[in-house]
Design a protein around this motif. Structure first.
Motif, PDB file in Angstrom:
ATOM      1  N   UNK A 255      47.225  41.532  37.384  1.00 29.67           N
ATOM      2  CA  UNK A 255      45.957  41.493  36.662  1.00 29.67           C
ATOM      3  C   UNK A 255      45.802  42.688  35.713  1.00 29.67           C
ATOM      4  N   UNK A 264      41.263  37.906  32.286  1.00 29.70           N
ATOM      5  CA  UNK A 264      41.415  36.878  33.323  1.00 29.70           C
ATOM      6  C   UNK A 264      40.806  37.341  34.625  1.00 29.70           C
ATOM      7  N   UNK A 265      41.047  38.626  34.947  1.00 28.11           N
ATOM      8  CA  UNK A 265      40.524  39.180  36.196  1.00 28.11           C
ATOM      9  C   UNK A 265      39.004  39.123  36.212  1.00 28.11           C
ATOM     10  N   UNK A 267      37.088  36.964  34.716  1.00 25.58           N
ATOM     11  CA  UNK A 267      36.649  35.596  34.980  1.00 25.58           C
ATOM     12  C   UNK A 267      36.949  35.173  36.419  1.00 25.58           C
ATOM     13  N   UNK A 268      38.039  35.713  36.937  1.00 26.41           N
ATOM     14  CA  UNK A 268      38.420  35.318  38.291  1.00 26.41           C
ATOM     15  C   UNK A 268      37.727  36.190  39.335  1.00 26.41           C
ATOM     16  N   UNK A 271      36.269  34.890  42.621  1.00 22.66           N
ATOM     17  CA  UNK A 271      37.309  34.381  43.506  1.00 22.66           C
ATOM     18  C   UNK A 271      38.071  35.534  44.161  1.00 22.66           C
ATOM     19  N   UNK A 275      38.217  36.279  48.081  1.00 22.02           N
ATOM     20  CA  UNK A 275      39.539  36.341  48.714  1.00 22.02           C
ATOM     21  C   UNK A 275      39.725  37.665  49.451  1.00 22.02           C
ATOM     22  N   UNK A 278      37.813  37.697  52.590  1.00 21.67           N
ATOM     23  CA  UNK A 278      38.442  36.852  53.599  1.00 21.67           C
ATOM     24  C   UNK A 278      39.659  37.536  54.216  1.00 21.67           C
TER      25      UNK A 278
ATOM     26  N   UNK B 251      43.790  31.426  48.480  1.00 25.98           N
ATOM     27  CA  UNK B 251      43.643  31.553  47.020  1.00 25.98           C
ATOM     28  C   UNK B 251      43.304  30.200  46.417  1.00 25.98           C
ATOM     29  N   UNK B 254      39.732  29.178  47.352  1.00 24.45           N
ATOM     30  CA  UNK B 254      38.694  29.934  46.651  1.00 24.45           C
ATOM     31  C   UNK B 254      38.588  29.497  45.191  1.00 24.45           C
ATOM     32  N   UNK B 255      39.725  29.226  44.556  1.00 24.89           N
ATOM     33  CA  UNK B 255      39.692  28.813  43.150  1.00 24.89           C
ATOM     34  C   UNK B 255      39.156  27.389  42.987  1.00 24.89           C
ATOM     35  N   UNK B 261      34.564  28.640  39.573  1.00 24.06           N
ATOM     36  CA  UNK B 261      35.805  29.250  40.051  1.00 24.06           C
ATOM     37  C   UNK B 261      37.012  28.529  39.443  1.00 24.06           C
ATOM     38  N   UNK B 264      37.478  30.039  36.250  1.00 24.02           N
ATOM     39  CA  UNK B 264      38.114  31.337  36.509  1.00 24.02           C
ATOM     40  C   UNK B 264      39.616  31.184  36.659  1.00 24.02           C
ATOM     41  N   UNK B 267      41.367  30.928  33.368  1.00 21.14           N
ATOM     42  CA  UNK B 267      41.553  32.216  32.702  1.00 21.14           C
ATOM     43  C   UNK B 267      42.583  33.082  33.432  1.00 21.14           C
ATOM     44  N   UNK B 268      42.612  32.921  34.733  1.00 21.76           N
ATOM     45  CA  UNK B 268      43.535  33.742  35.516  1.00 21.76           C
ATOM     46  C   UNK B 268      44.919  33.100  35.578  1.00 21.76           C
TER      47      UNK B 268
END
Lengths: 353, 353
Positions: A255, A264-265, A267-268, A271, A275, A278, B251, B254-255, B261, B264, B267-268
């Motif tokens: 990232x 990207x990070x 936007x992500x 998530x 994560x 979790x 992962x 979550x996405x 998401x 996201x 983008x990721x």
């Protein structure tokens, strides 16, 4: 009221982690009292603890370091915060002790002061690992016993069952025997013998034995409890920590590679943050030293305040749910099984594959 | 020219994975020939293999299934594709064999047909795991031997060193002994004895012994090689696979949670895809069965065409770089060390902590 004795000096971080953890723990546990054990100067900047009626500071002049050999911790540091905390459990002043200090020293001092419970040859270290079912798998032993017999493994299974009942409130938790395959003919001689003892225990109602499980079953959550010797458990735990750290490092590196991946990070982010939560192993901090005549919990040495607070909560729950009595009852009931005669002598003839 | 005999029927997928892998492998390895062993009908839809001058089909009427007990594979399926492939190595027609079939059967048939190399008591299974340094750590044994002596662990260390030299071209690779702590006094009796033998081997120049390593060092990449018994190695490998699978599942979950998401994830995407590539364990497929008088490589049972192709490439590299001779030379040189007299009798007095 439950009183927990805290070794405030132990671990890589020491009071900077343990004291904020104590403050947070007291706020969320109105029925708890703490004995804060450590060197006087450690508490100076913590008036909220010093003035809390549910806190009492107990002075101890010495500290067991993470590198201290067991002999040094045992013989030369008799006034260490670790030892004084455990002494308070022995004296019945506290119902449990928590330390982030050196595992070898903690186990040795705990065994020396508290003694082993009747029917138990070797205490074991039990901890939880997150699983894909959204829960946690309790694994023991994680390093207290590098050479185990089949009888030790049966004792671990019985103690682990008591722990899961006390901590998770789950009735009749399932036990898996860690092996290199599911079939009963798999594994070393000790493991095959342990399989016989565990099946016998299932027949007498002492255990809910699932059968053999493999390394991946820890994270699948196939059983509530996974039993293994301390060598195997320690390697599995540390290999998993190593892999999780590597994966975390990869994600971070990928990232941060360029302006685009950083975008990207962004936007992500929701998530990544879900994560992270979790996967947060700090939530599972607090390993139980089982098989002693008193409750002792071991926090990870590098625990921060949040992680140490979890260990305190776990010790509190164990005391509150009478883990000690649960272990004692279950071991007494299973005692007739822990008998070398229970293993058929022709077991040696089963081929090892 | 190097000839590799391929068990085209083995594994969960069988010819649907092995045959496209063979086609891709031949395209990228102009100096390679393949013996495709299997049932005639498996090759029908593969004219590009049937017509390739560097390919020869060898018929075998039987298939060892993933569930076949070793006795069935050995005694009742004498014309299995697995066995016929290994027979071609024994006969000197092929320089290596590759199979994705059942590990127990593959090891048993390989030992039976090829025999163990002089100076080796037990063959071992060695494979690579990715590490945080961007390379791979070679770990052995991964499950062939559940009960090992110190001498076996020394033999594994010597064979593993030869493998890394042959496959990675790295001179004088470092060896770590998997243990529950770095200090020499840690571990079971066998591990402490193995430590003595490995230090002796370092003194005579037979090994580049680093010392004890812990589970997390596998993924840190502290040493090129990590040596352990097959029980511990198998648990560490499977626990790591289980954890990686769980993390992958988290992962994904979550996405896919919501439209946001999922956006996201879009983008990721470049990051996720780079991460996936980095974590792709298929790249490390192809475990070596070491210590036999012939080269046999085991592919993961669930390998797809890409993964199986990696195993073929690994077997080719091993044959091309004369792994067998390298193992033989190193074992012959280290032979004087593999002597029970080399372990001091007072070692038993070192305390176990």
């Amino acid at each position: 009221m439950i009183t927990v004795a805290v070794d405030c000096m132990g671990g890589d971080v020491g009071p900077a982690a343990t004291l904020p953890a104590c403050a947070a723990f007291l706020a969320s546990h109105p029925q708890a009292q703490l004995l804060l054990v450590g060197q006087p100067e450690a508490f100076k900047s913590w008036p909220q603890l010093l003035n809390n009626v549910r806190c009492r500071v107990v002075h101890a002049s010495e500290v067991v370091t993470m590198d201290d050999p067991v002999e040094v911790a045992m013989r030369r540091k008799k006034d260490s915060s670790m030892r004084v905390a455990i002494q308070h459990v022995k004296d019945g002043v506290a119902q449990a002790a928590v330390s982030a200090g050196n595992t070898g020293a903690l186990m040795a001092i705990s065994r020396y002061l508290l003694k082993t419970m009747e029917g138990i040859d070797r205490p074991a270290i039990a901890s939880q690992m997150p699983n894909a079912r959204g829960g946690a798998t309790t694994v023991l032993d994680l390093g207290a016993n590098v050479d185990c017999t089949a009888e030790h493994l049966l004792q671990f299974a019985v103690m682990g069952s008591a722990l899961v009942v006390a901590i998770s409130g789950r009735e009749d938790p399932t036990v898996g025997l860690l092996n290199v395959g599911e079939e009963v003919i798999k594994g070393s001689e000790v493991i095959k013998q342990a399989g016989v003892l565990l099946r016998n225990a299932a027949n007498t109602g002492d255990l809910n034995f699932f059968g053999n499980v493999e390394g991946n079953d820890i994270f699948k959550g196939t059983t509530d409890i996974v039993v293994c010797d301390g060598f195997v458990g320690n390697v599995a735990l540390k290999a998993s920590e190593g892999l999780a750290t590597m994966i975390g490092g990869f994600i971070k590196a990928e990232f941060s590679r360029s302006i685009f991946t950083k975008l990207g990070a962004l936007f992500a982010y929701p998530v990544i943050s879900a994560f992270k939560k979790r996967m947060d192993y700090r939530r599972y901090n607090g390993a139980a030293l089982l098989g002693l005549r008193g409750l002792v919990f071991k926090s990870h040495g590098s625990a921060d305040a949040f992680a140490f607070e979890q260990a305190l909560a776990r010790a509190y729950d164990a005391a509150h749910n009478q883990l000690l009595e649960k272990v004692r009852e279950r071991i007494a009931h299973a005692a007739p099984l822990i008998d070398p005669e229970a293993i058929p002598s022709d077991l040696k003839s089963i081929p090892t594959i």
